[in-house]
Design a protein around this motif. Structure first.
Motif, mmCIF file in Angstrom:
data_model
loop_
_atom_site.group_PDB
_atom_site.id
_atom_site.type_symbol
_atom_site.label_atom_id
_atom_site.label_comp_id
_atom_site.label_asym_id
_atom_site.label_seq_id
_atom_site.Cartn_x
_atom_site.Cartn_y
_atom_site.Cartn_z
ATOM 1 N N LEU A 149 22.141 76.065 9.427
ATOM 2 C CA LEU A 149 20.693 76.173 9.581
ATOM 3 C C LEU A 149 19.973 76.475 8.280
ATOM 4 C CD1 LEU A 149 20.667 78.237 12.904
ATOM 5 C CD2 LEU A 149 20.661 75.749 12.609
ATOM 6 N N ASP A 150 20.656 77.138 7.358
ATOM 7 C CA ASP A 150 20.014 77.470 6.083
ATOM 8 C C ASP A 150 21.098 77.650 5.032
ATOM 9 O OD1 ASP A 150 18.056 77.992 4.243
ATOM 10 O OD2 ASP A 150 17.461 79.940 5.053
ATOM 11 N N ALA A 151 20.720 77.472 3.781
ATOM 12 C CA ALA A 151 21.638 77.667 2.657
ATOM 13 C C ALA A 151 20.816 78.079 1.450
ATOM 14 C CB ALA A 151 22.423 76.390 2.359
ATOM 15 N N ARG A 152 21.336 79.054 0.709
ATOM 16 C CA ARG A 152 20.601 79.553 -0.449
ATOM 17 C C ARG A 152 21.570 79.899 -1.581
ATOM 18 N NH1 ARG A 152 15.241 82.751 1.464
ATOM 19 N NH2 ARG A 152 14.925 81.648 3.435
ATOM 20 N N PHE A 153 21.095 79.662 -2.807
ATOM 21 C CA PHE A 153 21.854 80.125 -3.962
ATOM 22 C C PHE A 153 21.752 81.645 -4.044
ATOM 23 C CE2 PHE A 153 20.900 75.740 -5.327
ATOM 24 C CZ PHE A 153 22.166 75.335 -5.712
ATOM 25 N N ALA A 164 25.096 81.241 -0.093
ATOM 26 C CA ALA A 164 25.156 81.833 1.250
ATOM 27 C C ALA A 164 24.652 80.800 2.250
ATOM 28 C CB ALA A 164 24.308 83.099 1.327
ATOM 29 N N THR A 165 25.366 80.650 3.362
ATOM 30 C CA THR A 165 24.947 79.726 4.411
ATOM 31 C C THR A 165 24.849 80.476 5.738
ATOM 32 O OG1 THR A 165 27.231 79.054 4.917
ATOM 33 C CG2 THR A 165 26.026 77.741 3.286
ATOM 34 N N ALA A 166 23.895 80.060 6.571
ATOM 35 C CA ALA A 166 23.740 80.607 7.922
ATOM 36 C C ALA A 166 23.972 79.473 8.909
ATOM 37 C CB ALA A 166 22.345 81.191 8.103
#
Length: 299
Positions: free
Chosen positions: A194-198, A204-206
């Protein structure tokens, strides 16, 4: 602040904090000075055709609801997502600077993201393809193709060199911005990502399964080896070490836990399997004291 924000609207600060972008569901948007509240410009989301001109027959006062926005890092431009192609505005004047004419037309909101370069915009086309654009000209730079289902998140690394996408296909992917090449596919989770961030040192992934996963990103081989050592589920037993022609005595960190070799209190140790047994704690303390001791017979 003197802005007409209703239940379908909202507000946010520009990246430099100098202005507030406030919009209403009626299709108007105000640019306000955050220090004084003064209105700097007002944007009206009038319907335009694919050629960038007003739609024939549309009332002069007609406006469309806003959906998604992205502000360039220098605070000069605002990009909105439709209703046909993404639309580029000047925040200084409130006027339309152009459309991304080559952008695929979609009835769904378009994910958009600037990186640190104010002249490059990334958008999601047709649900699953990411495209880089030159904002000043609206020209397509390159596309990033590989996801099997809709892209759910889009991020650019702080240095602008990497692109990170998440997708309903259950993966997050890292791309090289300069070439469009996929560098890594992060999978192994159930359901959509659903989401991914540096984040510092990784990503980090959700996921739809209710989990957040931290993925380390290494710049060189040794960093990857060190990360693997840190994440390994267990250490080799003395018997396995003998069969691999290694010293049968386990490394200190297998008994104490990585980075805890200098800790004297065994209650603070976090040994790796199979060295969490008290017999290994006693052996290690004897070893540190200099007393001659044989390896425990645990194999």
């Amino acid at each position: 602040l003197p802005a007409a924000v209703d239940a379908r609207g909202g507000a946010f600060l520009t990246p430099d904090g100098s202005r507030v972008i406030a919009w209403s569901g009626a299709g108007t948007l105000d640019v306000l000075a955050s220090a004084t509240g003064a209105r700097l410009a007002t944007l009206r989301n009038t319907p335009l055709g694919p050629d960038g001109h007003p739609l024939p027959g549309a009332p002069a006062a007609a406006t469309l609801p806003w959906s998604r926005f992205s502000v360039s890092p220098d605070g000069r431009r605002l990009v909105t997502d439709g209703p046909l192609q993404p639309r580029i505005w000047s925040l200084a004047t409130g006027e339309t600077e152009g459309l991304l004419f080559e952008h695929a037309i979609s009835g769904d909101p378009v994910l958009m993201r600037f990186g640190p370069d104010p002249d490059t915009l990334f958008t999601v086309e047709a649900g699953r393809t990411v495209t880089a654009w030159t904002v000043a000209t609206g020209a397509r730079i390159r596309s990033f193709v590989g996801h099997g289902r809709a892209v759910t998140a889009l991020r650019v690394s702080p240095d602008g060199a990497r692109l990170l996408t998440a997708s309903e296909d259950g993966t997050a992917r890292i791309w090289d911005v300069a070439s469009g090449i996929e560098l890594a596919s992060l999978d192994g989770r159930r359901g959509p990502v659903l989401d991914a961030r540096f984040r510092p040192g990784g990503v980090a992934t959700a996921s739809g399964d209710g989990t957040v996963t931290i993925w380390p990103l290494a710049r060189d081989i040794q960093t990857r080896v060190d990360a693997a050592k840190e994440a390994i589920s267990r250490c080799l037993t003395p018997g396995q070490r003998r069969r691999a022609f290694l010293d049968p005595a386990p490394p200190d960190w297998c008994v104490t836990g990585p980075g805890r070799e200098g800790v004297a209190d065994p209650l603070r140790w976090q040994p790796r399997t199979p060295y969490q047994m008290p017999v290994w704690t006693r052996w290690y303390r004897a070893k540190q004291s200099g007393a001659p001791t044989d390896l425990p017979r645990t194999d």
